[in-house]
Motif scaffolding. Structure first.
Motif, PDB file in Angstrom:
ATOM      1  N   ASP A 181       0.832  -1.211   0.000  1.00  0.00           N
ATOM      2  CA  ASP A 181       0.000   0.000   0.000  1.00  0.00           C
ATOM      3  C   ASP A 181       0.865   1.258   0.000  1.00  0.00           C
ATOM      4  O   ASP A 181       0.541   2.245  -0.661  1.00  0.00           O
ATOM      5  N   LEU A 182       1.962   1.217   0.746  1.00  0.00           N
ATOM      6  CA  LEU A 182       2.853   2.373   0.853  1.00  0.00           C
ATOM      7  C   LEU A 182       3.547   2.685  -0.462  1.00  0.00           C
ATOM      8  O   LEU A 182       3.642   3.850  -0.874  1.00  0.00           O
ATOM      9  N   ILE A 183       4.044   1.657  -1.149  1.00  0.00           N
ATOM     10  CA  ILE A 183       4.887   1.888  -2.321  1.00  0.00           C
ATOM     11  C   ILE A 183       4.117   1.946  -3.641  1.00  0.00           C
ATOM     12  O   ILE A 183       4.673   2.393  -4.648  1.00  0.00           O
ATOM     13  N   THR A 184       2.854   1.535  -3.653  1.00  0.00           N
ATOM     14  CA  THR A 184       2.082   1.487  -4.906  1.00  0.00           C
ATOM     15  C   THR A 184       2.099   2.807  -5.681  1.00  0.00           C
ATOM     16  O   THR A 184       2.248   2.793  -6.907  1.00  0.00           O
ATOM     17  N   PRO A 185       1.966   3.958  -5.018  1.00  0.00           N
ATOM     18  CA  PRO A 185       1.964   5.219  -5.795  1.00  0.00           C
ATOM     19  C   PRO A 185       3.242   5.483  -6.573  1.00  0.00           C
ATOM     20  O   PRO A 185       3.234   6.293  -7.515  1.00  0.00           O
ATOM     21  N   VAL A 186       4.352   4.838  -6.221  1.00  0.00           N
ATOM     22  CA  VAL A 186       5.620   5.129  -6.909  1.00  0.00           C
ATOM     23  C   VAL A 186       6.098   3.956  -7.768  1.00  0.00           C
ATOM     24  O   VAL A 186       7.216   3.962  -8.276  1.00  0.00           O
ATOM     25  N   ILE A 187       5.245   2.950  -7.942  1.00  0.00           N
ATOM     26  CA  ILE A 187       5.625   1.806  -8.772  1.00  0.00           C
ATOM     27  C   ILE A 187       5.518   2.179 -10.245  1.00  0.00           C
ATOM     28  O   ILE A 187       4.506   2.726 -10.698  1.00  0.00           O
ATOM     29  N   GLY A 188       6.579   1.881 -10.976  1.00  0.00           N
ATOM     30  CA  GLY A 188       6.614   2.156 -12.408  1.00  0.00           C
ATOM     31  C   GLY A 188       7.128   0.952 -13.164  1.00  0.00           C
ATOM     32  O   GLY A 188       6.454  -0.061 -13.279  1.00  0.00           O
ATOM     33  N   LYS A 189       8.380   1.050 -13.631  1.00  0.00           N
ATOM     34  CA  LYS A 189       8.955  -0.019 -14.446  1.00  0.00           C
ATOM     35  C   LYS A 189       9.953  -0.876 -13.670  1.00  0.00           C
ATOM     36  O   LYS A 189      10.754  -1.597 -14.259  1.00  0.00           O
ATOM     37  N   GLN A 190       9.896  -0.830 -12.357  1.00  0.00           N
ATOM     38  CA  GLN A 190      10.819  -1.635 -11.556  1.00  0.00           C
ATOM     39  C   GLN A 190      10.527  -3.130 -11.720  1.00  0.00           C
ATOM     40  O   GLN A 190       9.409  -3.542 -12.024  1.00  0.00           O
ATOM     41  N   ILE A 191      11.563  -3.917 -11.504  1.00  0.00           N
ATOM     42  CA  ILE A 191      11.400  -5.365 -11.375  1.00  0.00           C
ATOM     43  C   ILE A 191      11.441  -5.697  -9.891  1.00  0.00           C
ATOM     44  O   ILE A 191      12.370  -5.312  -9.181  1.00  0.00           O
ATOM     45  N   PHE A 192      10.427  -6.412  -9.414  1.00  0.00           N
ATOM     46  CA  PHE A 192      10.342  -6.787  -8.004  1.00  0.00           C
ATOM     47  C   PHE A 192      10.767  -8.241  -7.833  1.00  0.00           C
ATOM     48  O   PHE A 192      10.428  -9.097  -8.647  1.00  0.00           O
ATOM     49  N   ILE A 193      11.516  -8.496  -6.772  1.00  0.00           N
ATOM     50  CA  ILE A 193      11.925  -9.854  -6.418  1.00  0.00           C
ATOM     51  C   ILE A 193      11.455 -10.137  -5.004  1.00  0.00           C
ATOM     52  O   ILE A 193      11.821  -9.423  -4.065  1.00  0.00           O
ATOM     53  N   SER A 194      10.653 -11.173  -4.845  1.00  0.00           N
ATOM     54  CA  SER A 194      10.175 -11.532  -3.509  1.00  0.00           C
ATOM     55  C   SER A 194      11.024 -12.645  -2.915  1.00  0.00           C
ATOM     56  O   SER A 194      11.260 -13.681  -3.551  1.00  0.00           O
ATOM     57  N   VAL A 195      11.480 -12.415  -1.680  1.00  0.00           N
ATOM     58  CA  VAL A 195      12.134 -13.470  -0.907  1.00  0.00           C
ATOM     59  C   VAL A 195      11.287 -13.817   0.320  1.00  0.00           C
ATOM     60  O   VAL A 195      11.744 -14.480   1.247  1.00  0.00           O
ATOM     61  N   VAL A 196      10.035 -13.382   0.303  1.00  0.00           N
ATOM     62  CA  VAL A 196       9.133 -13.521   1.451  1.00  0.00           C
ATOM     63  C   VAL A 196       8.663 -14.967   1.588  1.00  0.00           C
ATOM     64  O   VAL A 196       8.326 -15.623   0.596  1.00  0.00           O
ATOM     65  N   VAL A 197       8.609 -15.446   2.824  1.00  0.00           N
ATOM     66  CA  VAL A 197       8.135 -16.803   3.109  1.00  0.00           C
ATOM     67  C   VAL A 197       7.078 -16.757   4.213  1.00  0.00           C
ATOM     68  O   VAL A 197       7.359 -16.289   5.319  1.00  0.00           O
TER      69      VAL A 197
END
Length: 239
Positions: free
Chosen positions: A85-101
């Motif tokens: 929710d915090l970062i959605t307004p600034v999301i553009g062409k980035q590539i995201f990598i999840s390491v979340v478990v």
């Protein structure tokens, strides 16, 4: 490339910063910008002693995301919604990598729709804490992130089997295999490159994002194997 580690002050953030900071610009993200800069300074000092003039800065998670080309999500599973929710307004062409478990101690889910249950352990031999993968309704933390991110955002799942302490030990070469799940060949290519930036690590294609649960579930498995067999900071190699 400019890489942001959201949750970069945590255990695995240090390893990513030290390994990639030798070749890439790094941004340590945190909920607290002052804390992030403190850790960034520590990581710069470590690399300086190794002969690297690293460009590692600290920032809050939102600004780190906005400035980066690659964004690694390295936070606790229960913090996902507030972070996205915090970062959605600034999301553009980035590539995201999840390491979340998503995992819990002594708590297992039979299926995504089942009630959680604690499985009693009665044998003295196995009377110890253990971790279980607690599958989200979406199937995995990665798929949950995919559902929360804006449509079309590049996303991959990787690095779930990397022991944080060894990643941060620059004296070690890590002869590990790293599975990568992504729907986009472009995302896979970029993540494969980041894996190869770490000496002796080998990237392996493990399928689309729908297969990410298999990668995520390896983390509690590895922790349990290590704890029960008196091993330390283990990982995976396919031979």
């Amino acid at each position: 490339m400019k890489i942001a580690i959201l949750g970069g002050t945590g255990n695995i953030g240090k390893g990513f910063a030290l390994r990639w900071g030798q070749k890439h610009d790094m941004i340590i993200g945190s909920r607290n910008a002052e804390k992030a800069e403190k850790f960034a300074a520590e990581y710069r000092d470590i690399l300086k002693r190794q002969g690297y003039n690293a460009n590692i800065t600290g920032s809050d998670n939102k600004n780190a995301t906005e400035e980066a080309e690659i964004v690694v999500i390295a936070i606790r599973y229960n913090q996902l919604r507030s972070l996205i929710d915090l970062i959605t307004p600034v999301i553009g062409k980035q590539i995201f990598i999840s390491v979340v478990v998503p995992m819990e101690k002594n708590l297992c889910y039979i299926s995504p729709n089942a009630e959680p249950r604690t499985i009693p352990i009665t044998s003295d031999q196995f009377n110890a804490d253990y971790f279980c993968f607690t599958m989200p309704e979406a199937g995995s933390a990665t798929q949950e992130i995919e559902n929360m991110l804006p449509a079309g955002t590049e996303l991959a799942s990787a690095f779930h089997t990397v022991p944080a302490k060894k990643l941060a030990d620059l004296e070690l070469e890590l002869d590990y295999d790293i599975g990568v799940c992504a729907n986009s060949e472009y995302s896979k290519k970029v993540v494969f490159g980041l894996i190869k930036d770490i000496s002796r690590m080998r990237p392996l294609d493990t399928g689309p994002l729908e297969a990410a649960a298999m990668l995520e579930s390896l983390t509690p498995l590895i922790i349990n194997v290590a704890a029960r067999n008196k091993m330390k900071d283990i990982s995976i190699k396919f031979i």
